[in-house]
Design a protein around this motif. Sequence first.
Motif, short mmCIF file in Angstrom:
data_model
loop_
_atom_site.label_atom_id
_atom_site.label_comp_id
_atom_site.label_asym_id
_atom_site.label_seq_id
_atom_site.Cartn_x
_atom_site.Cartn_y
_atom_site.Cartn_z
N ILE A 3 -67.74 -8.02 -39.82
CA ILE A 3 -67.52 -7.09 -40.93
C ILE A 3 -68.02 -5.72 -40.50
CG2 ILE A 3 -67.99 -6.65 -43.35
CD1 ILE A 3 -68.70 -9.57 -43.67
N SER A 4 -67.18 -4.70 -40.69
CA SER A 4 -67.59 -3.35 -40.26
C SER A 4 -68.76 -2.85 -41.10
CB SER A 4 -66.41 -2.39 -40.40
OG SER A 4 -66.11 -2.21 -41.77
N LYS A 5 -69.49 -1.86 -40.58
CA LYS A 5 -70.70 -1.39 -41.26
C LYS A 5 -70.40 -0.84 -42.65
CE LYS A 5 -74.67 -0.82 -38.52
NZ LYS A 5 -74.17 -0.78 -37.14
N ASP A 6 -69.27 -0.17 -42.78
CA ASP A 6 -68.98 0.40 -44.10
C ASP A 6 -68.38 -0.64 -45.05
OD1 ASP A 6 -65.88 2.09 -43.03
OD2 ASP A 6 -66.53 0.00 -42.97
N GLY A 7 -68.24 -1.86 -44.54
CA GLY A 7 -67.75 -2.93 -45.42
C GLY A 7 -66.28 -2.83 -45.75
N LEU A 8 -65.53 -1.98 -45.02
CA LEU A 8 -64.12 -1.82 -45.38
C LEU A 8 -63.17 -2.56 -44.45
CD1 LEU A 8 -64.07 2.00 -46.25
CD2 LEU A 8 -64.09 0.07 -47.82
N THR A 9 -63.69 -3.11 -43.36
CA THR A 9 -62.80 -3.82 -42.43
C THR A 9 -63.38 -5.17 -42.08
OG1 THR A 9 -62.30 -1.66 -41.46
CG2 THR A 9 -61.49 -3.61 -40.30
N TYR A 10 -62.58 -6.22 -42.27
CA TYR A 10 -63.01 -7.58 -41.90
C TYR A 10 -62.09 -8.05 -40.79
CZ TYR A 10 -65.82 -8.07 -46.19
OH TYR A 10 -66.76 -7.95 -47.19
N THR A 11 -62.68 -8.42 -39.63
CA THR A 11 -61.85 -8.88 -38.52
C THR A 11 -62.15 -10.34 -38.23
OG1 THR A 11 -62.15 -6.65 -37.62
CG2 THR A 11 -61.09 -8.29 -36.21
N PHE A 12 -61.09 -11.17 -38.17
CA PHE A 12 -61.28 -12.59 -37.91
C PHE A 12 -60.63 -12.98 -36.60
CE2 PHE A 12 -62.96 -14.12 -41.93
CZ PHE A 12 -62.65 -13.09 -42.78
N LYS A 13 -61.32 -13.79 -35.79
CA LYS A 13 -60.72 -14.34 -34.57
C LYS A 13 -60.24 -15.74 -34.90
CE LYS A 13 -60.45 -11.94 -30.83
NZ LYS A 13 -59.68 -10.99 -31.65
N ILE A 14 -58.97 -16.00 -34.67
CA ILE A 14 -58.39 -17.29 -35.03
C ILE A 14 -58.42 -18.23 -33.82
CG2 ILE A 14 -56.36 -18.42 -36.02
CD1 ILE A 14 -57.61 -16.30 -37.79
N ARG A 15 -58.77 -19.48 -34.07
CA ARG A 15 -58.82 -20.48 -32.99
C ARG A 15 -57.46 -20.66 -32.34
NH1 ARG A 15 -63.70 -23.72 -34.27
NH2 ARG A 15 -63.88 -23.45 -36.50
N LYS A 16 -57.51 -21.02 -31.06
CA LYS A 16 -56.26 -21.29 -30.35
C LYS A 16 -55.91 -22.77 -30.52
CE LYS A 16 -55.35 -18.12 -26.60
NZ LYS A 16 -56.55 -17.38 -26.19
N GLY A 17 -54.61 -23.04 -30.45
CA GLY A 17 -54.20 -24.44 -30.35
C GLY A 17 -54.16 -25.21 -31.67
N ILE A 18 -54.14 -24.53 -32.78
CA ILE A 18 -54.02 -25.26 -34.05
C ILE A 18 -52.53 -25.45 -34.33
CG2 ILE A 18 -54.51 -25.24 -36.50
CD1 ILE A 18 -56.83 -23.48 -36.03
N LYS A 19 -52.16 -26.69 -34.67
CA LYS A 19 -50.73 -26.96 -34.89
C LYS A 19 -50.48 -27.37 -36.34
CE LYS A 19 -49.31 -28.55 -30.35
NZ LYS A 19 -50.09 -29.75 -29.99
N PHE A 20 -49.30 -26.93 -36.83
CA PHE A 20 -48.84 -27.45 -38.13
C PHE A 20 -48.38 -28.89 -37.93
CE2 PHE A 20 -48.88 -24.10 -41.20
CZ PHE A 20 -48.89 -22.93 -40.48
N HIS A 21 -48.20 -29.58 -39.03
CA HIS A 21 -47.84 -30.99 -38.93
C HIS A 21 -46.47 -31.20 -38.32
CE1 HIS A 21 -50.81 -31.62 -42.51
NE2 HIS A 21 -51.43 -31.54 -41.37
N ASP A 22 -45.64 -30.11 -38.28
CA ASP A 22 -44.34 -30.27 -37.65
C ASP A 22 -44.38 -29.87 -36.17
OD1 ASP A 22 -44.57 -27.54 -37.69
OD2 ASP A 22 -42.76 -27.17 -38.87
N GLY A 23 -45.58 -29.60 -35.65
CA GLY A 23 -45.70 -29.32 -34.22
C GLY A 23 -45.80 -27.86 -33.86
N SER A 24 -45.36 -26.94 -34.75
CA SER A 24 -45.41 -25.52 -34.39
C SER A 24 -46.84 -25.02 -34.40
CB SER A 24 -44.56 -24.71 -35.37
OG SER A 24 -45.03 -24.92 -36.69
N VAL A 25 -47.08 -23.93 -33.65
CA VAL A 25 -48.44 -23.43 -33.46
C VAL A 25 -48.80 -22.41 -34.53
CG1 VAL A 25 -49.96 -22.19 -31.88
CG2 VAL A 25 -48.26 -23.80 -30.99
N LEU A 26 -50.05 -22.49 -35.01
CA LEU A 26 -50.53 -21.54 -36.01
C LEU A 26 -50.93 -20.24 -35.35
CD1 LEU A 26 -51.86 -21.20 -39.01
CD2 LEU A 26 -53.96 -21.52 -37.74
N THR A 27 -50.45 -19.13 -35.89
CA THR A 27 -50.92 -17.83 -35.40
C THR A 27 -51.38 -17.00 -36.58
OG1 THR A 27 -48.82 -16.69 -35.71
CG2 THR A 27 -49.12 -17.89 -33.63
N ALA A 28 -51.97 -15.84 -36.27
CA ALA A 28 -52.47 -14.97 -37.34
C ALA A 28 -51.34 -14.54 -38.26
CB ALA A 28 -53.16 -13.76 -36.73
#
Lengths: 301, 530, 317
Positions: free
Chosen positions: B86-111
């Motif tokens: 979280i940025s110091k001014d509290g205005l920006t939240y940045t998330f790092k998403i895990r690699k390799g997460i798959k939906f139940h139909d096999g496709s890969v989850l992305t941001a």
Amino acid sequence: MGATPQETVLPRVGTAPRRLPRWLAAVIWFARKKPLGTAGAVVVLLMGVGAVGAEVLAPYDPLATNYAQMLRPPSVNHWLGTDTFGRDILSRIIYGSRTALLVGFGASFLGATVGGIIGVASAYFGGRVDLVVQRLIDMVMSFPIIVLALAVVAILGSGIVNLTLAIAIPFMPRIARVVRSSALAIRETPYIDAARAMGFGHGRIIFRHMLPNVVAPFLIMITAFVGQAILLEASLSFLGLGVVEPTPAWGLMLRGAAVEFAERAPWMAIFPGLAISAGVFGFNLFGDSLRDALDPKLRTG
Amino acid sequence: MKMKRVSVWMIALASMVIPAAMAAEQPKAGGTLTFAVAAEPASYDLHRETSFASIHPVAPHYSLLVKFNQWKYPEIEGDVAERWNISKDGLTYTFKIRKGIKFHDGSVLTAKDIKATYDKIIFPPKDVSSAREASYEMVKSVEAPDDQTLVFRLKWPAASLLANLASPWNPIYKADILAKDPHWYEKNIMGTGPFTFVEHVKGSHWVGKKNKDYFMKDRPYLDGFQAIFIRDTAARVATIRGGRALIEFRGFSPAARDDLVRAVGDKLKVQESPWLCVLTVTANTQKKPFGDARVRRALSLALDRWQGSEALSKISVVKSVGGVMRPGYEAYAATAAELAQLPGFGKDIDSSRKEARRLLKEAGIREGFEFTFKNRDVKEPYEIVGVWLIDQWRQVGLNAKHVIQETAAFTKDLRSGNFETGMDFACDFMDEPDLQLFKYVSSSKNPSNYAMYENPKLDELYEKQSRTQDPKARRAFVREFETIVVNEAFIVPTLWWHRINPHWAKVRGWNQVPSHYLNQDLRDVWLAEK
Amino acid sequence: MHRYIVKRFLLMIPTLLGVAVLVFLLMRVVPGDIVELRYTLEGTGVSDEFLAKERARLGLDKPIVQQFVEWMWGILRLDFGISMWTENPITEEIALRLHLSLQVAIMATLFATLLSVPLGVLAALKQDTWVDYAVRVFSIAGLAMPSFWLGILIILGLLIGFRWLPPMFFTPIWVDPWANLSQLIWPALAVGYRYSAVATRMTRSSMLEVLREDYVRTARAKGLWEQVVVVRHAMKNAMLPVITVLGLEFAFLVGGLVVTEQVFNLNGLGMLFVESIARRDYTMTQALVLLTGFTFIFVNFLVDLLYAWFDPRIRYG
């Protein structure tokens, strides 16, 4: 040969037994002939006494909560135990008979009266009127009672008066049907034709001539209906559509907590259920025997 | 009788202590968990629904961005997010998403999928409904600069955003599907959660199976789950008692708990905690004499909450005495000392009631004054608390008529101002002043304030506490807010609920938290031998 | 005869139409809003725009007359529409529960018939003896006990006495007969007992009436063998009102077992009925009322035909 009146009078003193008043003789005859019906009548009477004398008979105020005495089993202080709010169950059952009888008789009477008039009128007017009324009767009868009751309660609100109305409505078509078939039989008699020929108005003919002749099945159906009305009240209150807290009413007492605490405090569920069963039982037995007694066709010997 | 009660409590106590010792046990894989749910989901789209019945069967199929740690509530841990900043001014939240997460139909989850999900929640298209849109007013935009990075840009700093992102109502959906048909998720399931969807037999049950490609290698432990829909409370208890279901995730009444403890004995475990639900008395300020704050306050002063807590907690799920925040939520709830200062929450009921009578007299209300109190036709705990309220008001010479209505009619009357006083309630998914305090914001800004009450000072305080970054200052605002609410008494809390979850002890890995909306993905649940 | 059948059949139509109009109006007059019920009961802060959006989705913002016309037009094409609560086709929702409700109704009827006919006949033959009293007490007990009370007692009895609970969800009988029967036998018994009470009383009084007939009395006077033959013949005539009662009660059973279904947690039509009314799910309630209405009217029609067939006087009346 003529005899002087004095000679035909039997001497009273010391010979003929004292005659019982007529009504008492009838009651005793009924009790001997129909023991079941008498048992039923006794139950009904007990209910009536409870309803009328509740203030005197009930040991506690049915609305008085007592959080120190919650869920107590039957004891000397509370013959039938207490409920989740510490209220005395015996008192609530006694007061509950008042609700049961009010709703039972009220709904039964209202339904039977309105239904009876409709049935007779429909039979009397016949033709197109009869056809339309018959369809209306079918319509109302094909509505499940739940829907009707819910509609009445949702529109008018809950409470004893509206509940009575909600229960009365399903009775109307049923009685109308039965009364109509009796009335149809009467309509064809020369008795009614004569009345019409004499120029009596419709209303007068219906009320003074036709209605009195359907009184027997009418009375019998009323007693049957009271039992059903009590059951319906119980079911509707159980579903939450009937009488509401904190009114003492048997069906309401079975709702919710009684089932939840059925193992720990079974008296909460048993006694109101017994009361309902006894009440309906009594009315049905009494009504049955009344019908047997009034209906000449079914008398034995 | 007394002996029996002592032993029942001993078993309950023992069954709470023993599992702590067993915490070191190794989870075993395998088995199917059968649990009972009181109602069925109306649609499967959690962005749109508001009932717990939707969450319990649906949540296991999905993942969230971040979630509450069930062992360390209210700490937040990452679900699909690996870490965040979280940025110091509290205005920006940045998330790092895990690699390799798959939906139940096999496709890969992305941001991109997460961005599409949150766009739907925060900026729904015209014909899409998002129930909690208002909670995200502070978000300016959601961006996915690359496949593993997600950025929230805010209009103003808000302490509650991170917790709101952990909301169980925000399952991650697939961007491609949402682009084609945003209504698809109402009738279908496609997520990245620990269980895949097998079937939903309407009116009967719901089945899920272990997701073999779940991103946590050794989870879920279970082979599958089965949710049975049982509407009737007694039947639900009987089902657990008979072992046909092992657990129910919402909560049972004390009577049910005692029955189960007695019947199942030491095979049963009981988890209890304060619950994030409260019953309130709402007064319609548009109807005489409830426009007068003195009358309203008298209604609250008449209630002996402490005695009520003791008595009612034996027969229903209400228990704790608290103000606008859940008692036990240390950060923002009033302490015992602070509570005692509030009118109606003190322990000296006699002086409270004397004060109540004085206020009523001053306002011109005579003894035996009659008014109506509208309530839902649900016995537990509404009717029970209602009966208690009527009784309490009788003690200060007020003759309240308990009008119990069918839920539909009751809701209509409450929302349209067709009532004098009524019972209202609020259940939230997390402890957060933004959520709990919103109820009391002026009616013009808040459709669920049925009291038709306006108070700009309250609104101002709400804004202030929402935007402060400093916990101490925030707490001061909350206290001030609470004092005004309790004194104005247009909506006043009566008692907070108590969550009781009795379940078969062989169900492990599920730790109770104050909200029945949280912790339902069943990821960590496993079944022991007995 | 044909003209009578056609006439009675045609009369069914205005009745059904009346039911349709009545239920449509009734639902709209009763206060309550499905959208409010669905979203505002647990969620705080759901906005009015959100609720308006949902109402528009369900078509509730259209003028009433338009709603009625669209609905009636669908009904005439046998398209009952979708449930307002689940948005699934209504025929699908009903079909799911129909199997269970029908099965319980049939099982209850079987039980009732097997119980009531022999008991009623026996009671009639032995009128005013202790046998008669015993039967009457037994059957009135069935009428007097609230059915949900009986259901609660049964479940508690099974649980406490036998430590066994019936299966909690439904499997069709051809999939797993044991699971199916072990779930449904209990409600069938509870309902059947009540049902048999009505039928027993009917059988008894109907038999009594027939036994008074002259030909029966004559046969009695003639001797035992004749009596047996006559009793059998009398029974045939007595059965007509009994069948009527059984038929009418059956029609009621299919959608009317509301409280029993609640107590035994059955996923039947009665439960669906109560839920859809409580939720103000207009389309579902309307469809269900039409269904039960039709069943009732149709069964009445069949009963009328039966009577006409047996009693020629009615045909030409």
